[in-house]
Write a protein that holds these residues in place. Structure first.
Motif, PDB file in Angstrom:
ATOM      1  N   MET A   1       3.843  27.180   6.998  1.00 38.42           N
ATOM      2  CA  MET A   1       2.661  25.630   7.384  1.00 38.42           C
ATOM      3  C   MET A   1       3.526  24.515   7.632  1.00 38.42           C
ATOM      4  SD  MET A   1      -0.951  25.248   6.495  1.00 38.42           S
ATOM      5  CE  MET A   1      -1.908  26.281   6.739  1.00 38.42           C
ATOM      6  N   THR A   2       3.699  23.717   8.796  1.00 40.78           N
ATOM      7  CA  THR A   2       3.589  22.913   8.678  1.00 40.78           C
ATOM      8  C   THR A   2       3.130  21.421   9.141  1.00 40.78           C
ATOM      9  OG1 THR A   2       5.413  23.290  10.484  1.00 40.78           O
ATOM     10  CG2 THR A   2       5.427  21.138  10.455  1.00 40.78           C
ATOM     11  N   SER A  52       4.845  29.834  -2.154  1.00 40.71           N
ATOM     12  CA  SER A  52       5.551  30.968  -2.019  1.00 40.71           C
ATOM     13  C   SER A  52       5.341  31.875  -0.855  1.00 40.71           C
ATOM     14  CB  SER A  52       5.927  31.272  -3.541  1.00 40.71           C
ATOM     15  OG  SER A  52       4.201  31.903  -4.121  1.00 40.71           O
ATOM     16  N   ALA A  53       4.656  31.811   0.163  1.00 41.53           N
ATOM     17  CA  ALA A  53       4.225  32.544   0.861  1.00 41.53           C
ATOM     18  C   ALA A  53       5.320  33.368   1.046  1.00 41.53           C
ATOM     19  CB  ALA A  53       3.911  32.108   1.591  1.00 41.53           C
ATOM     20  N   HIS A 138      11.341  34.924   2.027  1.00 44.71           N
ATOM     21  CA  HIS A 138      10.677  34.250   1.335  1.00 44.71           C
ATOM     22  C   HIS A 138      11.953  32.488   1.240  1.00 44.71           C
ATOM     23  CE1 HIS A 138       9.025  33.043  -2.387  1.00 44.71           C
ATOM     24  NE2 HIS A 138      10.104  32.817  -2.877  1.00 44.71           N
ATOM     25  N   GLU A 139      10.818  31.484   1.313  1.00 45.48           N
ATOM     26  CA  GLU A 139      11.370  30.246   1.095  1.00 45.48           C
ATOM     27  C   GLU A 139      12.332  30.249   1.845  1.00 45.48           C
ATOM     28  OE1 GLU A 139      12.408  29.736  -2.917  1.00 45.48           O
ATOM     29  OE2 GLU A 139      10.394  29.178  -3.163  1.00 45.48           O
ATOM     30  N   LEU A 203      10.994  39.660  -6.063  1.00 42.10           N
ATOM     31  CA  LEU A 203      11.560  38.932  -5.337  1.00 42.10           C
ATOM     32  C   LEU A 203      10.898  37.411  -5.827  1.00 42.10           C
ATOM     33  CD1 LEU A 203      11.767  38.557  -1.405  1.00 42.10           C
ATOM     34  CD2 LEU A 203      10.915  36.357  -2.815  1.00 42.10           C
ATOM     35  N   LYS A 204      10.256  37.460  -6.668  1.00 43.19           N
ATOM     36  CA  LYS A 204       9.829  36.052  -6.640  1.00 43.19           C
ATOM     37  C   LYS A 204       9.984  35.567  -8.360  1.00 43.19           C
ATOM     38  CE  LYS A 204       5.526  36.025  -3.656  1.00 43.19           C
ATOM     39  NZ  LYS A 204       4.105  36.339  -3.986  1.00 43.19           N
TER      40      LYS A 204
END
Length: 218
Positions: A1-2, A52-53, A138-139, A203-204
């Motif tokens: 999201m920006t 961390s979406a 991710h990221e 992953l997280k």
């Protein structure tokens, strides 16, 4: 999201360098001083929440008989059930799988369901082999977490099952000739929840996690 943060500008009244000569000028001078006092303070800092979406996508690699390849990247959108499909994807699934005959990977609660943002693609000719890669982003980093060829028997654990439907476009009339295009759609991508949840958890939580195949080079 920006998140866009705009700057608010405040118009300040001009202050006379020679001092106030009238009541109005004096009042404006005092207001100008107040403005300067406010703007001289440090602007409040904005705290940005670190997210961390993750997102999921499907890479489709087609191999033709001569060995040449074509790769398509399909962004996937989660859907609650197959009934949530819209447009062409909905029509294709309803025709191919009547409600009473739908397999468990389209109806079962143990599968996440996704649908591509791109509803269909044109076939590039004869396809000798189709390869799927499930990629989790991710990221900003992409991780291939599963790779398999087309064919349900090639994934005995049924971690990912892709619905494939080939069809023809409506005839486009050019003069007296009707032109049809061979199209292909992947309206539903079913991923076993236990598998994807485990991949995302690693992953997280694991800083050394690189997916099943390492960092994606799709």
């Amino acid at each position: 999201m920006t998140v866009c943060i705009g700057e608010a500008s405040t118009s300040m009244p001009e202050c006379s360098p020679q001092g106030p000569r009238t009541r109005r000028q004096k009042r404006l001078a005092e207001e100008g001083s107040d403005c300067l006092a406010v703007t001289s303070k440090e602007a409040p800092r904005v705290r940005r929440r670190k997210t961390s979406a993750t997102s999921v996508s499907l890479f489709v690699r087609w191999y033709n008989p001569s060995g040449k390849t074509k790769v398509s990247h399909l962004a996937l959108k989660p859907i609650e059930t197959v009934d949530a499909l819209q447009g062409i994807s909905k029509n294709l699934v309803e025709k191919a799988f009547p409600v009473a005959e739908r397999p468990d990977y389209l109806t079962g609660a143990e599968f996440y369901k996704f649908t591509p943002a791109e509803e269909f693609m044109s076939l590039p000719g004869d396809i000798a082999r189709t390869e799927f890669r499930l990629v989790v982003t991710h990221e900003g980093w992409e991780y291939c977490v599963l790779e398999r060829d087309l064919g349900a028997h090639l994934d005995s654990q049924r971690n990912m099952l892709v619905t494939v439907i080939e069809f023809e476009s409506t005839a486009l009339m050019i003069g007296q000739l009707g032109l049809r295009v061979n199209l292909i759609a992947y309206p539903v991508v079913s991923v076993k929840k236990a598998f994807l949840d485990d991949m995302e958890n690693q992953l997280k939580t694991d800083p050394n996690f690189q997916g099943q195949l390492g960092t994606s080079k799709c």
